[in-house]
Design an enzyme around this catalytic site. Structure first.
Site, PDB file in Angstrom:
ATOM      1  N   MET A 282      67.804  59.660  40.280  1.00 11.60           N
ATOM      2  CA  MET A 282      69.164  59.586  40.099  1.00 11.60           C
ATOM      3  C   MET A 282      69.220  59.606  41.325  1.00 11.60           C
ATOM      4  O   MET A 282      68.808  60.448  42.657  1.00 11.60           O
ATOM      5  CB  MET A 282      69.931  61.078  39.320  1.00 11.60           C
ATOM      6  CG  MET A 282      69.626  61.218  38.392  1.00 11.60           C
ATOM      7  SD  MET A 282      69.761  62.920  38.194  1.00 11.60           S
ATOM      8  CE  MET A 282      69.897  63.323  36.540  1.00 11.60           C
ATOM      9  N   SER A 283      70.577  59.261  42.279  1.00  8.30           N
ATOM     10  CA  SER A 283      70.918  58.729  43.157  1.00  8.30           C
ATOM     11  C   SER A 283      72.069  58.021  43.032  1.00  8.30           C
ATOM     12  O   SER A 283      72.727  57.799  42.195  1.00  8.30           O
ATOM     13  CB  SER A 283      70.191  56.984  43.519  1.00  8.30           C
ATOM     14  OG  SER A 283      70.851  56.465  45.481  1.00  8.30           O
ATOM     15  N   SER A 284      73.583  58.233  43.808  1.00  2.78           N
ATOM     16  CA  SER A 284      75.000  58.016  44.111  1.00  2.78           C
ATOM     17  C   SER A 284      74.979  56.554  44.075  1.00  2.78           C
ATOM     18  O   SER A 284      76.078  56.597  43.918  1.00  2.78           O
ATOM     19  CB  SER A 284      75.000  58.949  44.973  1.00  2.78           C
ATOM     20  OG  SER A 284      75.752  60.353  45.134  1.00  2.78           O
TER      21      SER A 284
ATOM     22  N   HIS B 245      71.546  66.800  43.031  1.00  3.00           N
ATOM     23  CA  HIS B 245      72.540  67.441  44.587  1.00  3.00           C
ATOM     24  C   HIS B 245      72.770  69.036  43.442  1.00  3.00           C
ATOM     25  O   HIS B 245      72.615  70.371  43.814  1.00  3.00           O
ATOM     26  CB  HIS B 245      73.647  66.824  44.288  1.00  3.00           C
ATOM     27  CG  HIS B 245      73.612  65.283  44.861  1.00  3.00           C
ATOM     28  ND1 HIS B 245      74.236  64.586  44.389  1.00  3.00           N
ATOM     29  CD2 HIS B 245      73.527  65.401  46.220  1.00  3.00           C
ATOM     30  CE1 HIS B 245      74.322  63.696  45.163  1.00  3.00           C
ATOM     31  NE2 HIS B 245      73.602  64.382  46.329  1.00  3.00           N
TER      32      HIS B 245
ATOM     33  N   GLN C 123      62.723  61.645  55.450  1.00  2.00           N
ATOM     34  CA  GLN C 123      63.708  62.201  55.519  1.00  2.00           C
ATOM     35  C   GLN C 123      63.760  63.520  55.884  1.00  2.00           C
ATOM     36  O   GLN C 123      63.991  64.693  56.793  1.00  2.00           O
ATOM     37  CB  GLN C 123      65.626  61.799  54.498  1.00  2.00           C
ATOM     38  CG  GLN C 123      66.355  62.406  55.405  1.00  2.00           C
ATOM     39  CD  GLN C 123      67.783  62.881  54.292  1.00  2.00           C
ATOM     40  OE1 GLN C 123      68.699  61.730  54.660  1.00  2.00           O
ATOM     41  NE2 GLN C 123      67.797  63.308  53.253  1.00  2.00           N
TER      42      GLN C 123
ATOM     43  N   ALA D 163      79.428  62.416  46.236  1.00  2.25           N
ATOM     44  CA  ALA D 163      78.639  60.960  45.131  1.00  2.25           C
ATOM     45  C   ALA D 163      78.231  61.716  44.448  1.00  2.25           C
ATOM     46  O   ALA D 163      76.863  61.815  43.594  1.00  2.25           O
ATOM     47  CB  ALA D 163      78.675  60.402  45.078  1.00  2.25           C
TER      48      ALA D 163
HETATM   49  P1  AMP Z   1      72.645  62.073  49.961  1.00  9.47           P
HETATM   50  O1  AMP Z   1      74.162  62.609  48.970  1.00  9.47           O
HETATM   51  O2  AMP Z   1      72.505  61.225  48.628  1.00  9.47           O
HETATM   52  O3  AMP Z   1      72.833  62.058  51.141  1.00  9.47           O
HETATM   53  O4  AMP Z   1      71.742  63.296  49.268  1.00  9.47           O
HETATM   54  C1  AMP Z   1      72.413  64.829  49.378  1.00  9.47           C
HETATM   55  C2  AMP Z   1      70.373  65.668  49.635  1.00  9.47           C
HETATM   56  O5  AMP Z   1      70.005  65.330  47.833  1.00  9.47           O
HETATM   57  C3  AMP Z   1      69.517  64.832  50.094  1.00  9.47           C
HETATM   58  O6  AMP Z   1      68.762  65.673  50.238  1.00  9.47           O
HETATM   59  C4  AMP Z   1      68.330  63.815  49.026  1.00  9.47           C
HETATM   60  O7  AMP Z   1      67.514  63.401  48.902  1.00  9.47           O
HETATM   61  C5  AMP Z   1      68.965  64.677  47.212  1.00  9.47           C
HETATM   62  N1  AMP Z   1      68.608  63.827  46.470  1.00  9.47           N
HETATM   63  C6  AMP Z   1      69.288  63.143  46.388  1.00  9.47           C
HETATM   64  N2  AMP Z   1      69.186  62.888  44.738  1.00  9.47           N
HETATM   65  C7  AMP Z   1      68.072  63.172  44.427  1.00  9.47           C
HETATM   66  C8  AMP Z   1      67.091  63.457  43.235  1.00  9.47           C
HETATM   67  N3  AMP Z   1      67.348  62.914  42.312  1.00  9.47           N
HETATM   68  N4  AMP Z   1      66.766  65.014  43.021  1.00  9.47           N
HETATM   69  C9  AMP Z   1      66.832  65.770  44.344  1.00  9.47           C
HETATM   70  N5  AMP Z   1      67.697  65.879  44.900  1.00  9.47           N
HETATM   71  C10 AMP Z   1      67.968  64.427  45.271  1.00  9.47           C
END
Ligand code: AMP
Length: 294
Positions: free
Chosen positions: A191-193, A43, A160, A38
């Site tokens: 930003m977040s999924s 990312h 984390q 997502a």
């Molecule tokens: P996730 O898919 O949410 O597990 O995130 C995968 C990686 O992307 C992790 O290392 C998260 O910390 C990083 N990540 C998620 N959101 C952001 C963001 N808004 N800016 C930078 N890195 C992010």
């Protein structure tokens, strides 16, 4: 050599190892960016950071069941593999590692990693007791499976990142772990999924998480005590409808008590309706007028 514009999709450990082996033999530097898919600009920024430092970039996409509690959003977590692959093509990724749960946790899988230190800081671990065991187990496996020289994780998930740095140090894993800055929407929301879970009304309020931390930071440059600034921010967020798990200032390295003059980190986790959001902000302890850990 693969066309860097079209990533090779590797659904098994054997496949990713076979793809990476000639790169390693050729002395190429390999970077890994682990994700749960997502994908968004956050990312992609980590991928660009990886590209700038490595000859080859692998992105892993795996929604890790081991880090979700039974009452959490594992089944509803957004999954959009084809869209993710299309996005990764635009930023130049060499391979995408897409194991499924049977590849990652075959029948009879019986090992987890037990953690202390930053994983027991009383932040995400307090709200999500199984989370870091699941994260550490899968990240250790990914680092062994892909064997990158460099692995990049977002500062967005600040605890984390600290847990993974500790894991790599403690297990002597031969990889450099690097953090990448948090990418934000125009109004400041990280930003977040999971932001897709927010209703329109909630989305309009969600940026308050970040702006309340900015207010605390600005207040610290003035006369306000940390405790009173945090108290005011919590009251403001609750008034807006957030349910706060924590809003704290910690030492940026140990995640323990902030010692006044050291680098600090504001960390927040809060619910808005059914969505849990986290964020954090750097506080430079130097030059602040007389702040102590109180
Ligand atoms: P996730 O898919 O949410 O597990 O995130 C995968 C990686 O992307 C992790 O290392 C998260 O910390 C990083 N990540 C998620 N959101 C952001 C963001 N808004 N800016 C930078 N890195 C992010």
């Amino acid at each position: 050599m693969a066309d860097p514009a079209s990533p090779i999709c590797c659904p098994t450990v054997a496949a990713i190892r076979a793809v990476a082996a000639p790169w390693r033999e050729a002395g190429e530097r390999l970077a890994l960016v682990p994700t749960m898919g997502a994908l968004h600009e956050g990312h992609l920024s980590l991928v660009r950071q990886a590209r700038a430092q490595a000859d080859r970039v692998v992105v892993s996409i795996f929604v890790n069941p081991a880090q979700f509690a039974p009452n959490e959003d594992f089944s509803s977590y957004p999954r959009q593999l084809q869209r993710d692959l299309d996005l990764l093509e635009t930023v130049g990724v060499d391979a995408v590692f897409t194991p499924d749960a049977a590849v990652m946790y075959p029948a009879g899988f019986a090992t987890t990693i037990s953690l202390q230190g930053p994983a027991a800081a009383g932040l995400e671990d307090a709200s999500r007791p199984i989370f870091f065991n699941g994260v550490a187990t899968v990240v250790a496996k990914l680092l062994i499976q892909v064997a990158p020289d460099l692995a990049i994780f977002g500062e967005k998930d600040f605890q984390q990142l600290a847990v993974i740095k500790q894991l790599v140090l403690d297990l002597d894993l031969p990889v450099l772990v690097q953090g990448g800055p948090t990418m934000r929407e125009a109004d400041g929301l990280a930003m977040s999924s999971r932001n897709v879970y927010l209703s329109e009304t909630e989305r309009a309020l969600a940026h308050l998480l970040f702006t309340s931390m900015q207010k605390i930071k600005a207040g610290m440059a003035g006369a306000g005590t940390v405790a009173s600034l945090i108290e005011a921010a919590v009251a403001e967020l609750e008034q807006a409808g957030f349910r706060i798990d924590y809003l704290v200032l910690r030492d940026a390295v140990t995640l323990g008590q902030w010692q006044g003059q050291s680098a600090g980190r504001l960390l927040v986790a809060a619910w808005l309706g059914k969505t849990r959001l986290i964020d954090n902000l750097a506080i430079d302890g130097r030059g602040l007028p007389g702040h102590s850990k109180e």
